[in-house]
Every structure is written in structure tokens, then in C-alpha cells.
Design a protein around this motif. Structure first.
Motif, PDB file in Angstrom:
ATOM      1  N   PRO A   1     -30.049  -9.335 -12.507  1.00 14.37           N
ATOM      2  CA  PRO A   1     -28.252  -9.760 -11.809  1.00 14.37           C
ATOM      3  C   PRO A   1     -27.860  -8.572 -11.700  1.00 14.37           C
ATOM      4  CG  PRO A   1     -28.887 -11.114 -13.700  1.00 14.37           C
ATOM      5  CD  PRO A   1     -30.238 -10.611 -13.700  1.00 14.37           C
ATOM      6  N   ARG A   2     -28.190  -7.375 -12.368  1.00 11.37           N
ATOM      7  CA  ARG A   2     -27.592  -6.293 -12.046  1.00 11.37           C
ATOM      8  C   ARG A   2     -28.593  -5.105 -10.707  1.00 11.37           C
ATOM      9  NH1 ARG A   2     -28.532  -3.269 -17.923  1.00 11.37           N
ATOM     10  NH2 ARG A   2     -27.008  -4.642 -19.350  1.00 11.37           N
ATOM     11  N   ALA A   3     -29.796  -6.176 -10.948  1.00  9.62           N
ATOM     12  CA  ALA A   3     -30.228  -4.792  -9.403  1.00  9.62           C
ATOM     13  C   ALA A   3     -29.860  -5.877  -8.463  1.00  9.62           C
ATOM     14  CB  ALA A   3     -31.651  -5.414  -9.810  1.00  9.62           C
ATOM     15  N   LEU A   4     -29.701  -7.395  -8.483  1.00  9.88           N
ATOM     16  CA  LEU A   4     -29.167  -8.347  -6.893  1.00  9.88           C
ATOM     17  C   LEU A   4     -27.081  -7.353  -7.161  1.00  9.88           C
ATOM     18  CD1 LEU A   4     -29.710  -9.883  -5.196  1.00  9.88           C
ATOM     19  CD2 LEU A   4     -28.817 -12.068  -6.305  1.00  9.88           C
ATOM     20  N   ARG A   5     -26.127  -7.273  -7.787  1.00 13.44           N
ATOM     21  CA  ARG A   5     -25.248  -6.701  -7.054  1.00 13.44           C
ATOM     22  C   ARG A   5     -25.313  -6.093  -6.912  1.00 13.44           C
ATOM     23  NH1 ARG A   5     -20.429  -6.665 -11.652  1.00 13.44           N
ATOM     24  NH2 ARG A   5     -18.586  -5.305 -10.806  1.00 13.44           N
ATOM     25  N   ALA A   6     -26.719  -4.525  -7.618  1.00 16.14           N
ATOM     26  CA  ALA A   6     -26.137  -3.080  -7.070  1.00 16.14           C
ATOM     27  C   ALA A   6     -26.892  -3.109  -5.622  1.00 16.14           C
ATOM     28  CB  ALA A   6     -26.990  -2.314  -7.940  1.00 16.14           C
TER      29      ALA A   6
ATOM     30  N   TRP B   1     -32.813   2.572 -12.200  1.00 12.54           N
ATOM     31  CA  TRP B   1     -33.149   1.774 -10.862  1.00 12.54           C
ATOM     32  C   TRP B   1     -31.832   1.177 -10.583  1.00 12.54           C
ATOM     33  CZ3 TRP B   1     -36.044  -2.317 -14.571  1.00 12.54           C
ATOM     34  CH2 TRP B   1     -37.283  -2.179 -14.722  1.00 12.54           C
ATOM     35  N   LYS B   2     -30.933   0.952 -10.880  1.00 13.44           N
ATOM     36  CA  LYS B   2     -29.256   0.280 -10.098  1.00 13.44           C
ATOM     37  C   LYS B   2     -29.030   1.418  -9.174  1.00 13.44           C
ATOM     38  CE  LYS B   2     -25.549   0.692 -12.784  1.00 13.44           C
ATOM     39  NZ  LYS B   2     -24.769   0.578 -13.673  1.00 13.44           N
ATOM     40  N   SER B   3     -28.917   2.719  -9.403  1.00 13.84           N
ATOM     41  CA  SER B   3     -28.468   3.869  -8.333  1.00 13.84           C
ATOM     42  C   SER B   3     -29.479   3.442  -6.649  1.00 13.84           C
ATOM     43  CB  SER B   3     -28.097   5.591  -8.673  1.00 13.84           C
ATOM     44  OG  SER B   3     -29.932   5.741  -8.772  1.00 13.84           O
ATOM     45  N   SER B   4     -31.016   2.923  -7.046  1.00 12.75           N
ATOM     46  CA  SER B   4     -31.845   3.253  -5.926  1.00 12.75           C
ATOM     47  C   SER B   4     -31.964   1.647  -4.902  1.00 12.75           C
ATOM     48  CB  SER B   4     -32.949   3.324  -6.930  1.00 12.75           C
ATOM     49  OG  SER B   4     -34.124   4.642  -7.212  1.00 12.75           O
ATOM     50  N   PHE B   5     -31.573   0.826  -6.314  1.00 14.08           N
ATOM     51  CA  PHE B   5     -31.174  -0.262  -5.148  1.00 14.08           C
ATOM     52  C   PHE B   5     -29.476  -0.650  -4.015  1.00 14.08           C
ATOM     53  CE2 PHE B   5     -33.351  -2.414  -8.850  1.00 14.08           C
ATOM     54  CZ  PHE B   5     -34.466  -2.577  -8.166  1.00 14.08           C
TER      55      PHE B   5
ATOM     56  N   THR C   1     -24.356 -11.894   1.697  1.00 15.01           N
ATOM     57  CA  THR C   1     -24.196 -11.329   0.804  1.00 15.01           C
ATOM     58  C   THR C   1     -25.292 -11.338   0.270  1.00 15.01           C
ATOM     59  OG1 THR C   1     -22.420 -12.336  -0.080  1.00 15.01           O
ATOM     60  CG2 THR C   1     -24.128 -11.727  -1.858  1.00 15.01           C
ATOM     61  N   PRO C   2     -26.525 -10.425   0.704  1.00 16.28           N
ATOM     62  CA  PRO C   2     -27.870 -10.853   0.847  1.00 16.28           C
ATOM     63  C   PRO C   2     -28.245 -11.209  -0.960  1.00 16.28           C
ATOM     64  CG  PRO C   2     -27.041  -8.229   1.345  1.00 16.28           C
ATOM     65  CD  PRO C   2     -26.035  -9.577   0.241  1.00 16.28           C
ATOM     66  N   PRO C   3     -29.120 -12.353  -0.648  1.00 15.66           N
ATOM     67  CA  PRO C   3     -30.124 -13.279  -1.777  1.00 15.66           C
ATOM     68  C   PRO C   3     -30.898 -12.534  -2.593  1.00 15.66           C
ATOM     69  CG  PRO C   3     -30.699 -14.002  -0.020  1.00 15.66           C
ATOM     70  CD  PRO C   3     -29.508 -13.237   0.807  1.00 15.66           C
ATOM     71  N   TRP C   4     -31.172 -13.381  -3.565  1.00 20.38           N
ATOM     72  CA  TRP C   4     -32.322 -13.302  -4.375  1.00 20.38           C
ATOM     73  C   TRP C   4     -33.395 -12.450  -3.528  1.00 20.38           C
ATOM     74  CZ3 TRP C   4     -32.859  -9.913  -8.563  1.00 20.38           C
ATOM     75  CH2 TRP C   4     -33.901  -9.602  -8.727  1.00 20.38           C
ATOM     76  N   PRO C   5     -34.509 -13.004  -3.274  1.00 21.49           N
ATOM     77  CA  PRO C   5     -35.691 -12.934  -2.177  1.00 21.49           C
ATOM     78  C   PRO C   5     -35.208 -11.785  -0.717  1.00 21.49           C
ATOM     79  CG  PRO C   5     -34.507 -15.304  -2.079  1.00 21.49           C
ATOM     80  CD  PRO C   5     -33.739 -14.934  -2.738  1.00 21.49           C
ATOM     81  N   MET C   6     -34.342 -11.424  -0.233  1.00 24.04           N
ATOM     82  CA  MET C   6     -34.180 -10.602   0.346  1.00 24.04           C
ATOM     83  C   MET C   6     -34.222  -9.611  -0.089  1.00 24.04           C
ATOM     84  SD  MET C   6     -30.693  -9.698   3.178  1.00 24.04           S
ATOM     85  CE  MET C   6     -31.589  -7.394   3.955  1.00 24.04           C
ATOM     86  N   LEU C   7     -33.789  -9.924  -1.143  1.00 23.84           N
ATOM     87  CA  LEU C   7     -33.824  -8.088  -2.367  1.00 23.84           C
ATOM     88  C   LEU C   7     -35.453  -7.619  -2.664  1.00 23.84           C
ATOM     89  CD1 LEU C   7     -33.283  -6.168  -4.344  1.00 23.84           C
ATOM     90  CD2 LEU C   7     -32.955  -7.201  -5.926  1.00 23.84           C
ATOM     91  N   LEU C   8     -35.687  -8.907  -3.562  1.00 23.90           N
ATOM     92  CA  LEU C   8     -36.976  -8.867  -3.137  1.00 23.90           C
ATOM     93  C   LEU C   8     -38.209  -7.829  -2.305  1.00 23.90           C
ATOM     94  CD1 LEU C   8     -38.346 -11.914  -5.546  1.00 23.90           C
ATOM     95  CD2 LEU C   8     -38.054  -9.900  -6.494  1.00 23.90           C
ATOM     96  N   ALA C   9     -37.919  -8.916  -1.287  1.00 23.89           N
ATOM     97  CA  ALA C   9     -38.733  -8.483   0.288  1.00 23.89           C
ATOM     98  C   ALA C   9     -38.460  -6.665   0.262  1.00 23.89           C
ATOM     99  CB  ALA C   9     -38.338  -8.976   1.182  1.00 23.89           C
TER     100      ALA C   9
END
Length: 384
Positions: free
Chosen positions: A161-166, A34-38, A101-109
Motif C-alpha cells: 500500500p505504501r508503494a502504491l500511494r507513493a 523505495w518510497k521516494s523512487s516510487f 488514479t494508477p491501479p496496482w497492476p500499472m505500478l507493477l508494469a
């Protein structure tokens, strides 16, 4: 023939890159994958604010700017880091501020958008009302393993947290754009790299049609039993192809051939850039080992050809930062920033620079990278 997205992504529409990343995310349950895909997703969505996108990507980019713009115009705090200050709003010019810095809700979107692109690209479109189809896709998304991991409040907190950081790192890399080392002009190449034409679009225009015909004749000749005197015919077709590729580098390319010619030039240029970058990264790594007595990160360093992509990619990030060092920056400051870039690529905290016992080795790596870049003696191309 299998090609990596890195070799062909310059020629693949971004909507297909989005779908491919979505497929990668939702086809595995391994967090490391997942990390590389994020990170790839962050890079891709940062590109929607680039002002030099091809015509075919502009409608896609406009739709995503509208979708993601709410977090730039109306910054929201991340649910991961509740103490972080919100990012500044987007400027009136429509560009992303460097501090964003993109926030968590932006990652979900972003994950939702990639899933929908994946479904639209790789699955047969359902019949019936489009709104019902969209609702069905959203319902499927919410049942996926990845979405449940990301959206649940009480499970797998360590993954988020790892997903958001990536994702954030990918977004910053995407905003940063192409390193200077990958913007230099190259001499015309009369033979594109081996992967040119494999799984890529069929471009319009007479030159593209002529190329397809010549390649088909050449490939047929290679597969047929040897015929006395046929080698001369094969060489003739090869020469015709070389002359055709030479025409792609002319300034007076006819309008109907420009899309094909640009794709040929981009493919060749990207190929040379990647080889240069790999050669400089190898020199940096070997310069570090020479300084450290062959030890890296507390263990004997392996020969460069034996490194995995995961192990060698941080050195490419290292040399990108060396190449992009601001004018007037001291050599020591460049070494510190490049070393930090190395560890960031691995999502590891860099040791405190002032007490880092490997300062001298990082400095040796910077000097080796610059010497290699100045010599410009990366592996030669087959034909130029």
C-alpha cells in the motif's frame, strides 16, 4: 563532483532518468528508500502524456503511452483497494483525466519497465537472440527481492500500500506539472550555475565547441602554477565565456546553436527557480514557527539550514500549493489545502482541519510565503 538528479534532470534524456530510478529501486532493500523512487517513477511516467517533450524523448514517451494506456482506456480495479471505484477511461483526445488514479497492476508494469531500462543502460547487452535476452531479463526481474515483495500474496503486505500511494502521488504531481512559481521569466544570466557542464551531454554546434575550449583553457590555467601576468589572460577567457553565454539568450540564435542555447537557458532558469522556491519555503516555515512560539508538530522547530531534505521538502510542496491557489480561493482554504499537501508529502494523514489547533500557524505560513514571493528578494545570483 556529485550531482543530484534534481539539479540535472532537465538535461538528461528520460530513458536515462528511468534507468537511474530503476537502479535506485533494485539496489536497496530499504522500504523507505523505495518510497521516494516510487514517487519519482510516478512523476516520470506521468510525463509521457506531456505535449511539450523534447524531440529526443518523444519515441520513448510514445512507447510508454502504448504500454500504460490499457489502464486508462480499460481501467482495472486495484488489488490493494478492492472497494475503490475504477478510474474513468481516457478521453479520445489522449489526455489523462485529472481523476485518474494508477491501479496496482500499472505500478507493477512501471517497476518492470524501470528494471529493463536499468539493465539496458548499465549492463553489457548479451549476444544472441533479442527475444531470448528479453526473456532472460524478465526472469531476472522475477528473482529480485523487490519484485518478490511486490508480487507475493502472503508476504510484506504492509509495503505494497505504501508503494502504491507513493506511485500514485508521484503520478498526480507529474500530471499537475510545474508550479506557477517556476514559470516566471528571469533576467539573462551571464554565468550558469556551478554544475553546468558537469556530467551533461556534449551539445552540438560551434558555440558549444567554443565553450568547451574556453572552459578547458580556464580550468588548465587554474591548475597551473601562478604565472605573473597570467591573471589577465584568465580574466579575458572569463569575459569571453560571459559573452558566449549572453548569446544564448538572444532571439536570433543560429540554428546549429539552438540546442546548446536552450540547455543553457533551461539550466539557469531552473537554478533561479529552485533558489526562489527554497527561499519562499524557508519563509513559510519560519512564519509558522514565529506564530507557534518555535514549536512544530509537538517539538521545538530546528533552524531551516539544519533541516534534512526529507524535512524541508514538504515545505516546498506547501508553497507550491500556495502559489497555485485558484483565483478567488479564500486564504483559509488555501492554508487548509497547503497543509494537506505538506502532510501528503510525508505520506501522513492530515489532522481534521476544523479541529486542527494549528490553523492559525498554517495561516501565518501562507502569509509569510506570499509576502516573500511578492517581495521577490530571494538570494541574489552571483552574476546576471
Amino acid at each position: 563532483m556529485n550531482l543530484s538528479m534534481g539539479e540535472t534532470k532537465a538535461f538528461v534524456p528520460r530513458v536515462m532518468r528511468e534507468a537511474t530510478i530503476g537502479h535506485g529501486l533494485f539496489s536497496t532493500k530499504e522500504p523507505e528508500e523505495w518510497k521516494s523512487s516510487f514517487e519519482d517513477l510516478g512523476k516520470l511516467y506521468a510525463e509521457v502524456w506531456h505535449d511539450d517533450l523534447p524531440e529526443g524523448d518523444r519515441a520513448w514517451a510514445a512507447a510508454h503511452r502504448e504500454r500504460f494506456g490499457e489502464w486508462l482506456y480499460e481501467p482495472r480495479p486495484s488489488t490493494i483497494d478492492r472497494t475503490a471505484s475504477p478510474s474513468p477511461p481516457l478521453s479520445g483526445a489522449g489526455r489523462v483525466p485529472g481523476r485518474f488514479t494508477p491501479p496496482w497492476p500499472m505500478l507493477l508494469a512501471a517497476v518492470e519497465s524501470a528494471f529493463l531500462a536499468f539493465v539496458n543502460a548499465f549492463e553489457e547487452a548479451p549476444t544472441g537472440d533479442s527475444e531470448q535476452a528479453a526473456a532472460g531479463a524478465a526472469s531476472r526481474l522475477h528473482r529480485t527481492y523487490l519484485w518478490r515483495i511486490l508480487s507475493a500474496d502472503d508476504t510484506a503486505e504492509q509495503h505494497r500500500p505504501r508503494a502504491l500511494r507513493a506511485f500514485q502521488r508521484g503520478f498526480q504531481l507529474g500530471l499537475r506539472g510545474t508550479p506557477r512559481s517556476m514559470k516566471r521569466p528571469i533576467p539573462p544570466m551571464l554565468e550558469p550555475p556551478w554544475y553546468w557542464g558537469a556530467g551533461l551531454p556534449e551539445y552540438p554546434g560551434p558555440s558549444a565547441a567554443r565553450e568547451r575550449a574556453l572552459r578547458a583553457e580556464r580550468d588548465q590555467a587554474l591548475q597551473a602554477p601562478p604565472v605573473p601576468g597570467d591573471r589577465q589572460g584568465w580574466l579575458t577567457r572569463q569575459q569571453e565565456l560571459r559573452e558566449l553565454y549572453a548569446s544564448a539568450w538572444r532571439e536570433d540564435v543560429p540554428e546549429e546553436d539552438r540546442e546548446w542555447a536552450q540547455a543553457v537557458r533551461d539550466c539557469c532558469t531552473r537554478h533561479v527557480y529552485r533558489r526562489r522556491r527554497d527561499a519562499i519555503a524557508q519563509s513559510a516555515y519560519e512564519g509558522y514557527l514565529q506564530s507557534s512560539g518555535g514549536v512544530f508538530d509537538g517539538a521545538p522547530g530546528r533552524p531551516w539550514p539544519n533541516l534534512s531534505r526529507h524535512a524541508s521538502e514538504p515545505w516546498r510542496a506547501f508553497v507550491d500549493r500556495v502559489d497555485d491557489a485558484p483565483e478567488g480561493e479564500s486564504e483559509l482554504a488555501t492554508a487548509e489545502a497547503a497543509a494537506r499537501e505538506y502532510w501528503d508529502t510525508l505520506y501522513r494523514e492530515a489532522p481534521p482541519w476544523n479541529s486542527d489547533p494549528d490553523q492559525a500557524h498554517w495561516l501565518a505560513a501562507v502569509r509569510a510565503a506570499r509576502a516573500k514571493a511578492q517581495a521577490d528578494d530571494s538570494p541574489p545570483e552571483r552574476v546576471r
